[in-house]
Write a protein that holds these residues in place. Sequence first.
Motif, mmCIF file in Angstrom:
data_model
loop_
_atom_site.group_PDB
_atom_site.id
_atom_site.type_symbol
_atom_site.label_atom_id
_atom_site.label_comp_id
_atom_site.label_asym_id
_atom_site.label_seq_id
_atom_site.Cartn_x
_atom_site.Cartn_y
_atom_site.Cartn_z
ATOM 1 N N GLY A 1 7.388 -7.850 -5.034
ATOM 2 C CA GLY A 1 8.516 -7.116 -4.681
ATOM 3 C C GLY A 1 8.416 -5.603 -5.085
ATOM 4 O O GLY A 1 6.984 -5.311 -5.212
ATOM 5 N N PRO A 2 9.224 -4.874 -4.600
ATOM 6 C CA PRO A 2 9.019 -3.434 -4.907
ATOM 7 C C PRO A 2 8.735 -2.997 -6.709
ATOM 8 O O PRO A 2 9.260 -3.701 -7.146
ATOM 9 N N SER A 3 8.012 -1.885 -6.886
ATOM 10 C CA SER A 3 7.720 -1.605 -8.155
ATOM 11 C C SER A 3 9.071 -0.931 -8.858
ATOM 12 O O SER A 3 8.905 -0.669 -9.909
ATOM 13 N N TYR A 4 10.042 -0.848 -7.951
ATOM 14 C CA TYR A 4 11.225 -0.017 -8.539
ATOM 15 C C TYR A 4 12.333 -0.977 -8.049
ATOM 16 O O TYR A 4 12.499 -1.655 -7.202
ATOM 17 N N ASP A 5 13.795 -0.646 -8.885
ATOM 18 C CA ASP A 5 15.033 -1.140 -8.439
ATOM 19 C C ASP A 5 15.528 -0.344 -7.294
ATOM 20 O O ASP A 5 15.763 0.738 -7.505
ATOM 21 N N PRO A 6 15.723 -0.801 -6.074
ATOM 22 C CA PRO A 6 15.946 -0.176 -4.831
ATOM 23 C C PRO A 6 17.497 0.393 -5.177
ATOM 24 O O PRO A 6 17.959 1.428 -4.769
ATOM 25 N N GLU A 7 18.133 -0.178 -6.052
ATOM 26 C CA GLU A 7 19.751 0.557 -6.259
ATOM 27 C C GLU A 7 19.699 1.524 -6.837
ATOM 28 O O GLU A 7 20.651 2.191 -7.198
ATOM 29 N N GLN A 8 18.769 1.460 -7.964
ATOM 30 C CA GLN A 8 18.455 2.744 -8.741
ATOM 31 C C GLN A 8 17.915 3.837 -8.066
ATOM 32 O O GLN A 8 18.109 5.044 -8.545
ATOM 33 N N TYR A 9 16.917 3.581 -7.219
ATOM 34 C CA TYR A 9 16.351 4.605 -6.382
ATOM 35 C C TYR A 9 16.713 4.581 -4.842
ATOM 36 O O TYR A 9 15.792 4.132 -4.148
ATOM 37 N N HIS B 1 0.773 -1.081 0.041
ATOM 38 C CA HIS B 1 -0.006 0.147 0.262
ATOM 39 C C HIS B 1 0.917 1.227 0.060
ATOM 40 O O HIS B 1 0.426 2.274 -0.660
ATOM 41 N N THR B 2 1.984 1.137 0.600
ATOM 42 C CA THR B 2 2.841 2.376 0.646
ATOM 43 C C THR B 2 3.539 2.836 -0.611
ATOM 44 O O THR B 2 3.977 1.834 -1.337
ATOM 45 N N PRO B 3 3.571 3.809 -1.027
ATOM 46 C CA PRO B 3 3.921 4.408 -2.231
ATOM 47 C C PRO B 3 5.841 4.527 -2.137
ATOM 48 O O PRO B 3 6.444 4.436 -2.844
ATOM 49 N N TYR B 4 6.160 4.176 -1.039
ATOM 50 C CA TYR B 4 7.404 3.841 -0.835
ATOM 51 C C TYR B 4 8.198 2.322 -1.147
ATOM 52 O O TYR B 4 9.185 2.166 -1.261
ATOM 53 N N TYR B 5 7.187 1.600 -1.464
ATOM 54 C CA TYR B 5 7.280 0.127 -1.848
ATOM 55 C C TYR B 5 6.836 0.023 -3.323
ATOM 56 O O TYR B 5 7.342 -0.415 -4.190
ATOM 57 N N TRP B 6 5.454 0.046 -3.157
ATOM 58 C CA TRP B 6 4.713 0.061 -4.562
ATOM 59 C C TRP B 6 4.436 1.483 -5.064
ATOM 60 O O TRP B 6 3.558 1.987 -4.827
ATOM 61 N N ALA B 7 5.697 2.058 -5.692
ATOM 62 C CA ALA B 7 5.593 3.502 -5.959
ATOM 63 C C ALA B 7 5.051 3.416 -7.424
ATOM 64 O O ALA B 7 5.334 2.862 -8.264
ATOM 65 N N PRO B 8 3.948 4.421 -7.577
ATOM 66 C CA PRO B 8 3.398 4.636 -8.882
ATOM 67 C C PRO B 8 4.464 5.426 -9.689
ATOM 68 O O PRO B 8 5.377 5.910 -9.515
#
Length: 486
Positions: free
Chosen positions: A221-229, A203-210
Amino acid sequence: MSGSEPKDILPDQELKLKLELELEQEHEQESDVVEAGVHHFSKEEEWVKPAEPLLNERLEWFKDQKLGLMMHWGPYSQLGLVESWALSDDDGDWSRHDVDWTDDMEHFKREYFDLNKTFNPIRFQPEVWADLAADNGFKYFLFTTKHHDGFCMWDTHTTDYRITGADTPFHKHKYADICRTLFDAFRARGLGISAYFSKADWHTPYYWAPGMERGHHMWRGPSYDPEQYPWLWEKFVEFTHEQIMELLTKYGRIECLWLDAGWVREGRKGQDIRLGEVVERARKTQPWLLAADRTVGGPYENIVTPEQTIPEQPMNIPWESCITIGNSFAYAFDDKYKTARQLAHILLEVVAKGGNLALNVGPQPDGRLPAGAVKSIKELGAWLNVHGEGIYGTRICGPYFTGDWAFTCKDNVSYAFRLYANENEEVDQQFVIPYSGHVERIELVGADDQEDVAFTRTEGGLAVKLPQALITEQTPITQTFRLITS
């Protein structure tokens, strides 16, 4: 360009191919963590013994308890669906069978996330739940403070997506802070508290970021690559730490922080939440705190957690099988509940192999426990009231579990449980207990007459002949024997 030459790949096609490759790689990597929503479990040889003496003392306490009550509860109970998992497109093949009112999964996700707006369990009675557990042999309570969907069942200040949030009609109820009222009620009845917490939060945009390159197709998993963001991932880490510290500093004594979402870990697409940092912070005020970072291994998986299964062989480490009393972890409208005979036999196999049983029941959306589950719990409790001496505080001893027999030991007594598979099985007067250790006397647990049971040593074990007066007409769940060794 001839027909045999490759065509140019357009940018959007490149992105699609890239995402498909990533999804395939991620699916392969995560299949060793969880399949169809069911976690695997770590191997005995990978378990790390804590260095702190107090934690080892608490693990011995945990191994004494044997039976915990587990609950998966949240707004999803209104639909009777599997908790959270249908939100993940990558898990839709198994989790969306009951989503039969729409084919638009983006619309479904919005509907799911709006379930907090109708969640109003006004028939919730925490003291009744605690009494049911304490009166029927449960020794600790394991509750879902937050599942993967991110809905918080406590009064968190990190998000409005919580049971006490203004959008949730239950927020004005006297029991609105569900975690607090449950933890207080179960503690008052002498049960330890184990707090389930999902490291993932969809639910949080910090994990599933739009707005990320994955688009609308989500996975666990997250919607983004944590290593890139890294800045965005750091916000998620801070968010997670703050939630965990709320639970571990404002909600009384917690025996165990029970962590789900084993894919959120160091080395998995950069998903390091620095768990050790927050656990050690919490241990400054709760130095006894155990951690169950499931499937991850290392110093913060103090307890190994098989799910909907029992290991084939005994494990001489702290472990706990979480098994449902029905078929589902979450409430299902047409669920079928296991009988007391089935539950007792599951408990015996778990305990004989060295583990604890976390028996899960999913509460109804109105706040009650299902009547079928309550019936089975009370019948299991009646059996434990007679036979529990061979369960609580025991340790493993050979031959452990044979299918027909389960064995435990405590002090100078070994316990032999003869399991009867069904109510029509004939109760024999003579049989052999497959036990090779030294025995001086045998007694039948629960017998009004504590006269010793006659036995002779044979090559196969202890040949026993019961007095006719001890043969019951109704087939028991077990016959339980004290094998007194000195």
